[in-house]
Write a protein that holds these residues in place. Structure first.
Motif, PDB file in Angstrom:
ATOM      1  N   ILE A   1     -11.723  -3.805  -1.352  1.00 49.90           N
ATOM      2  CA  ILE A   1     -10.376  -4.146  -0.865  1.00 49.90           C
ATOM      3  C   ILE A   1      -9.756  -2.997  -0.064  1.00 49.90           C
ATOM      4  CG2 ILE A   1      -9.913  -5.750  -2.758  1.00 49.90           C
ATOM      5  CD1 ILE A   1      -8.187  -3.470  -3.999  1.00 49.90           C
ATOM      6  N   ALA A   2     -10.467  -1.905   0.089  1.00 50.22           N
ATOM      7  CA  ALA A   2      -9.896  -0.715   0.730  1.00 50.22           C
ATOM      8  C   ALA A   2      -9.460  -0.970   2.166  1.00 50.22           C
ATOM      9  CB  ALA A   2     -10.915   0.424   0.695  1.00 50.22           C
ATOM     10  N   SER A   3     -10.115  -1.907   2.855  1.00 53.51           N
ATOM     11  CA  SER A   3      -9.806  -2.147   4.259  1.00 53.51           C
ATOM     12  C   SER A   3      -8.774  -3.253   4.481  1.00 53.51           C
ATOM     13  CB  SER A   3     -11.089  -2.491   5.028  1.00 53.51           C
ATOM     14  OG  SER A   3     -11.697  -3.652   4.488  1.00 53.51           O
ATOM     15  N   LEU A   4      -8.224  -3.819   3.417  1.00 53.01           N
ATOM     16  CA  LEU A   4      -7.139  -4.795   3.577  1.00 53.01           C
ATOM     17  C   LEU A   4      -5.975  -4.130   4.301  1.00 53.01           C
ATOM     18  CD1 LEU A   4      -7.056  -6.552   0.068  1.00 53.01           C
ATOM     19  CD2 LEU A   4      -8.002  -7.465   2.208  1.00 53.01           C
ATOM     20  N   ARG A   5      -5.232  -4.909   5.098  1.00 53.12           N
ATOM     21  CA  ARG A   5      -4.165  -4.335   5.912  1.00 53.12           C
ATOM     22  C   ARG A   5      -2.796  -4.468   5.244  1.00 53.12           C
ATOM     23  NH1 ARG A   5      -6.373  -1.039   9.795  1.00 53.12           N
ATOM     24  NH2 ARG A   5      -8.470  -1.864  10.184  1.00 53.12           N
ATOM     25  N   VAL A   6      -1.990  -3.445   5.436  1.00 51.74           N
ATOM     26  CA  VAL A   6      -0.673  -3.370   4.818  1.00 51.74           C
ATOM     27  C   VAL A   6       0.380  -3.185   5.907  1.00 51.74           C
ATOM     28  CG1 VAL A   6       0.808  -2.056   3.243  1.00 51.74           C
ATOM     29  CG2 VAL A   6      -1.622  -2.353   2.728  1.00 51.74           C
ATOM     30  N   GLY A   7       1.508  -3.876   5.787  1.00 50.16           N
ATOM     31  CA  GLY A   7       2.612  -3.719   6.731  1.00 50.16           C
ATOM     32  C   GLY A   7       3.940  -3.765   6.016  1.00 50.16           C
ATOM     33  N   GLY A   8       4.928  -3.058   6.562  1.00 48.81           N
ATOM     34  CA  GLY A   8       6.261  -3.093   5.986  1.00 48.81           C
ATOM     35  C   GLY A   8       6.878  -1.718   5.868  1.00 48.81           C
ATOM     36  N   ARG A   9       8.159  -1.689   5.490  1.00 45.88           N
ATOM     37  CA  ARG A   9       8.906  -0.457   5.284  1.00 45.88           C
ATOM     38  C   ARG A   9       9.182  -0.301   3.790  1.00 45.88           C
ATOM     39  NH1 ARG A   9      12.453   2.811   8.472  1.00 45.88           N
ATOM     40  NH2 ARG A   9      11.904   1.462  10.237  1.00 45.88           N
ATOM     41  N   PHE A  10       8.874   0.875   3.247  1.00 51.44           N
ATOM     42  CA  PHE A  10       8.980   1.094   1.808  1.00 51.44           C
ATOM     43  C   PHE A  10       9.675   2.425   1.527  1.00 51.44           C
ATOM     44  CE2 PHE A  10       5.153  -1.333   2.753  1.00 51.44           C
ATOM     45  CZ  PHE A  10       5.282  -2.436   1.926  1.00 51.44           C
ATOM     46  N   ARG A  11      10.324   2.506   0.355  1.00 54.02           N
ATOM     47  CA  ARG A  11      10.903   3.764  -0.105  1.00 54.02           C
ATOM     48  C   ARG A  11       9.788   4.608  -0.713  1.00 54.02           C
ATOM     49  NH1 ARG A  11      15.438   5.513   1.698  1.00 54.02           N
ATOM     50  NH2 ARG A  11      15.602   6.802  -0.175  1.00 54.02           N
ATOM     51  N   LEU A  12       9.644   5.832  -0.236  1.00 47.77           N
ATOM     52  CA  LEU A  12       8.590   6.700  -0.751  1.00 47.77           C
ATOM     53  C   LEU A  12       8.751   6.970  -2.242  1.00 47.77           C
ATOM     54  CD1 LEU A  12       8.194   9.254   2.162  1.00 47.77           C
ATOM     55  CD2 LEU A  12       6.321   7.969   1.107  1.00 47.77           C
ATOM     56  N   ALA A  13       9.985   7.075  -2.700  1.00 48.49           N
ATOM     57  CA  ALA A  13      10.214   7.373  -4.113  1.00 48.49           C
ATOM     58  C   ALA A  13       9.931   6.181  -5.016  1.00 48.49           C
ATOM     59  CB  ALA A  13      11.654   7.842  -4.314  1.00 48.49           C
ATOM     60  N   ASP A  14       9.847   4.981  -4.444  1.00 45.93           N
ATOM     61  CA  ASP A  14       9.689   3.758  -5.239  1.00 45.93           C
ATOM     62  C   ASP A  14       8.223   3.325  -5.272  1.00 45.93           C
ATOM     63  OD1 ASP A  14      10.095   1.471  -6.683  1.00 45.93           O
ATOM     64  OD2 ASP A  14      11.151   0.384  -5.089  1.00 45.93           O
ATOM     65  N   LEU A  15       7.416   4.045  -6.024  1.00 44.98           N
ATOM     66  CA  LEU A  15       5.998   3.710  -6.130  1.00 44.98           C
ATOM     67  C   LEU A  15       5.797   2.342  -6.769  1.00 44.98           C
ATOM     68  CD1 LEU A  15       2.975   4.345  -5.986  1.00 44.98           C
ATOM     69  CD2 LEU A  15       3.224   5.670  -8.099  1.00 44.98           C
ATOM     70  N   ASP A  16       6.540   2.058  -7.821  1.00 49.50           N
ATOM     71  CA  ASP A  16       6.393   0.765  -8.482  1.00 49.50           C
ATOM     72  C   ASP A  16       6.736  -0.383  -7.541  1.00 49.50           C
ATOM     73  OD1 ASP A  16       5.563   1.894 -10.848  1.00 49.50           O
ATOM     74  OD2 ASP A  16       7.568   1.925 -11.742  1.00 49.50           O
ATOM     75  N   GLY A  17       7.758  -0.206  -6.721  1.00 52.60           N
ATOM     76  CA  GLY A  17       8.131  -1.241  -5.770  1.00 52.60           C
ATOM     77  C   GLY A  17       7.020  -1.521  -4.780  1.00 52.60           C
ATOM     78  N   PHE A  18       6.336  -0.456  -4.305  1.00 54.99           N
ATOM     79  CA  PHE A  18       5.229  -0.644  -3.380  1.00 54.99           C
ATOM     80  C   PHE A  18       4.067  -1.366  -4.061  1.00 54.99           C
ATOM     81  CE2 PHE A  18       1.173   0.997  -1.659  1.00 54.99           C
ATOM     82  CZ  PHE A  18       1.234   0.407  -0.401  1.00 54.99           C
ATOM     83  N   LEU A  19       3.739  -0.951  -5.277  1.00 53.92           N
ATOM     84  CA  LEU A  19       2.634  -1.583  -5.990  1.00 53.92           C
ATOM     85  C   LEU A  19       2.937  -3.057  -6.286  1.00 53.92           C
ATOM     86  CD1 LEU A  19       1.712   1.307  -8.456  1.00 53.92           C
ATOM     87  CD2 LEU A  19       0.525   0.658  -6.342  1.00 53.92           C
ATOM     88  N   ASN A  20       4.185  -3.350  -6.631  1.00 53.79           N
ATOM     89  CA  ASN A  20       4.558  -4.753  -6.859  1.00 53.79           C
ATOM     90  C   ASN A  20       4.421  -5.569  -5.574  1.00 53.79           C
ATOM     91  OD1 ASN A  20       5.171  -4.245  -9.540  1.00 53.79           O
ATOM     92  ND2 ASN A  20       7.358  -3.923  -9.161  1.00 53.79           N
ATOM     93  N   ALA A  21       4.757  -4.955  -4.448  1.00 51.15           N
ATOM     94  CA  ALA A  21       4.682  -5.661  -3.167  1.00 51.15           C
ATOM     95  C   ALA A  21       3.244  -6.002  -2.799  1.00 51.15           C
ATOM     96  CB  ALA A  21       5.332  -4.824  -2.071  1.00 51.15           C
ATOM     97  N   ILE A  22       2.327  -5.054  -2.979  1.00 49.65           N
ATOM     98  CA  ILE A  22       0.945  -5.355  -2.592  1.00 49.65           C
ATOM     99  C   ILE A  22       0.328  -6.375  -3.556  1.00 49.65           C
ATOM    100  CG2 ILE A  22       0.626  -3.140  -1.439  1.00 49.65           C
ATOM    101  CD1 ILE A  22      -1.034  -2.204  -3.831  1.00 49.65           C
TER     102      ILE A  22
ATOM    103  N   ALA B   1       1.977  -8.839  -4.797  1.00 50.60           N
ATOM    104  CA  ALA B   1       2.572 -10.118  -4.421  1.00 50.60           C
ATOM    105  C   ALA B   1       1.978 -10.682  -3.143  1.00 50.60           C
ATOM    106  CB  ALA B   1       4.088  -9.964  -4.267  1.00 50.60           C
ATOM    107  N   PHE B   2       1.570  -9.812  -2.220  1.00 46.74           N
ATOM    108  CA  PHE B   2       1.156 -10.297  -0.903  1.00 46.74           C
ATOM    109  C   PHE B   2      -0.335 -10.124  -0.612  1.00 46.74           C
ATOM    110  CE2 PHE B   2       5.701  -9.419  -0.424  1.00 46.74           C
ATOM    111  CZ  PHE B   2       6.137 -10.628   0.125  1.00 46.74           C
ATOM    112  N   LEU B   3      -1.061  -9.397  -1.452  1.00 45.99           N
ATOM    113  CA  LEU B   3      -2.498  -9.212  -1.243  1.00 45.99           C
ATOM    114  C   LEU B   3      -3.254  -9.685  -2.476  1.00 45.99           C
ATOM    115  CD1 LEU B   3      -2.537  -5.585   0.301  1.00 45.99           C
ATOM    116  CD2 LEU B   3      -2.738  -7.769   1.526  1.00 45.99           C
ATOM    117  N   PRO B   4      -4.520 -10.036  -2.319  1.00 44.50           N
ATOM    118  CA  PRO B   4      -5.317 -10.507  -3.465  1.00 44.50           C
ATOM    119  C   PRO B   4      -5.804  -9.339  -4.319  1.00 44.50           C
ATOM    120  CG  PRO B   4      -6.661 -10.534  -1.487  1.00 44.50           C
ATOM    121  CD  PRO B   4      -5.283 -10.148  -1.042  1.00 44.50           C
ATOM    122  N   VAL B   5      -4.857  -8.586  -4.878  1.00 46.90           N
ATOM    123  CA  VAL B   5      -5.209  -7.394  -5.659  1.00 46.90           C
ATOM    124  C   VAL B   5      -4.416  -7.383  -6.955  1.00 46.90           C
ATOM    125  CG1 VAL B   5      -5.662  -6.082  -3.546  1.00 46.90           C
ATOM    126  CG2 VAL B   5      -3.409  -5.934  -4.633  1.00 46.90           C
ATOM    127  N   GLN B   6      -4.892  -6.583  -7.890  1.00 49.62           N
ATOM    128  CA  GLN B   6      -4.145  -6.337  -9.122  1.00 49.62           C
ATOM    129  C   GLN B   6      -4.144  -4.847  -9.399  1.00 49.62           C
ATOM    130  OE1 GLN B   6      -6.017  -8.428 -12.359  1.00 49.62           O
ATOM    131  NE2 GLN B   6      -7.587  -6.849 -12.664  1.00 49.62           N
TER     132      GLN B   6
END
Length: 333
Positions: free
Chosen positions: A288-309, A311-316
């Protein structure tokens, strides 16, 4: 291919005209397209423009001293169409007064400064150097500052910093990284270098000269001149330069506001940015390393970024007792 005498004179006038426009403020979209077209006409055009931009910076700082010392007189009003010749006139005047200017400027130089600057995980810092240069430092960045009477040099072991360089034509400002160096006398630019083979330099205003270092897969490239609105990316096997829209520059510098913008970045690279900022072990499974990611994220909000991927990518996402984070392919249901 070389420029003929008549073409060379015209190129000088065009370079001076564009340097004046760039010094006056941001270009319109039409002017940016015209400038890009002119730069593409001949490889010497980019070199000429860089020289005239640098000369404009030098002239701005030195002209009051030259006039005050009586070495030059202000020229009479010059028609805008002759701005290239006016710049050339000043160049001659500067050459004639160089020795006197050295004496005038010497007594006003700031003291020597040597300083080590480092930021920790999730830390950003803003500081002002002894010469007046402002530096914004991103997380996990190490700088060694050395300002002396002949040059200003910053060694960046790794990390990212945004420089608003105080103008001092007599002392060039040099940023050295393992992946290459940047040389200016006064401009606004960003340097991002996290390893020995990759370098990203984004110019907001002014002009710089970038000298990428060599690598096993890339011979030593020639120095590259950049102007405001351009970006250089040196990868292990290539060096590329492109013009950026205003929105793209804002995205590249989003870290200054605690954000990061991905536009089609691979998942492993996106995770690496958060891993570095937070000092956490974050990995992506190879499939899954080559899956593409797009969007604007808060650097301090690691959990928010992980929740986003998730929700939108086939990952856990999973975490172990040590705090390490692993991103794997989501099992089929």
């Amino acid at each position: 291919m070389s420029l003929s005498h008549s073409t060379n004179r015209n190129a000088d006038d065009q370079a001076a005209r564009w340097a004046a426009k760039l010094d006056g403020g941001p270009l319109s979209a039409t002017e940016r397209n015209e400038l890009d077209a002119w730069l593409a006409q001949h490889p010497d055009h980019r070199i000429l423009l860089s020289e005239y931009c640098q000369f404009s910076t030098d002239l701005e700082a030195q002209l009051p001293l030259l006039v005050a010392s009586g070495q030059v007189a202000m020229p009479e009003t010059v028609h805008p169409r002759r701005i290239g010749r006016r710049v050339l006139w000043f160049a001659g005047a500067l050459t004639a007064a160089a020795a006197a200017l050295t004496v005038v400027v010497w007594s006003g130089r700031p003291a020597v400064q040597t300083d080590a600057i480092a930021t920790s995980f999730a830390e950003r810092k803003t500081l002002r150097l002894a010469d007046g240069t402002a530096v914004e430092v991103n997380a996990r960045t190490s700088l060694l500052v050395n300002l002396d009477r002949t040059e200003r040099r910053v060694r960046m072991a790794d990390g990212q910093a945004f420089f608003t360089v105080a103008k001092d034509p007599s002392r060039p400002f040099i940023v050295e990284t393992p992946a290459g160096s940047v040389r200016v006398t006064g401009t606004v630019f960003d340097v991002h270098a996290e390893n020995e083979a990759e370098l990203e330099v984004t110019i907001v205003e002014g002009s710089v000269q970038v000298r990428p270092s060599s690598s096993n897969a890339r011979p030593t490239p020639a120095p590259v001149s950049l102007i405001g609105g351009q970006q250089l990316i040196a990868a292990p096997d290539s060096v590329s330069c492109r013009s950026l829209a205003a929105s793209e520059i804002e995205d590249a510098l989003a870290w200054r506001h605690g954000e990061i913008v991905f536009t089609g970045a691979t998942l492993d690279r996106a995770l690496a940015r958060f891993s570095r900022f937070h000092g956490r072990n974050i990995s992506a499974a190879p499939e899954i390393a080559s899956l593409r990611v797009g969007g604007r994220f808060r650097l301090a909000d690691l959990d928010g970024f992980l929740n986003a991927i998730e929700a939108f990518l086939p990952v856990q996402v999973s975490r172990d007792s040590s705090g390490a984070i692993a991103v794997r392919s989501r099992p089929s249901r």
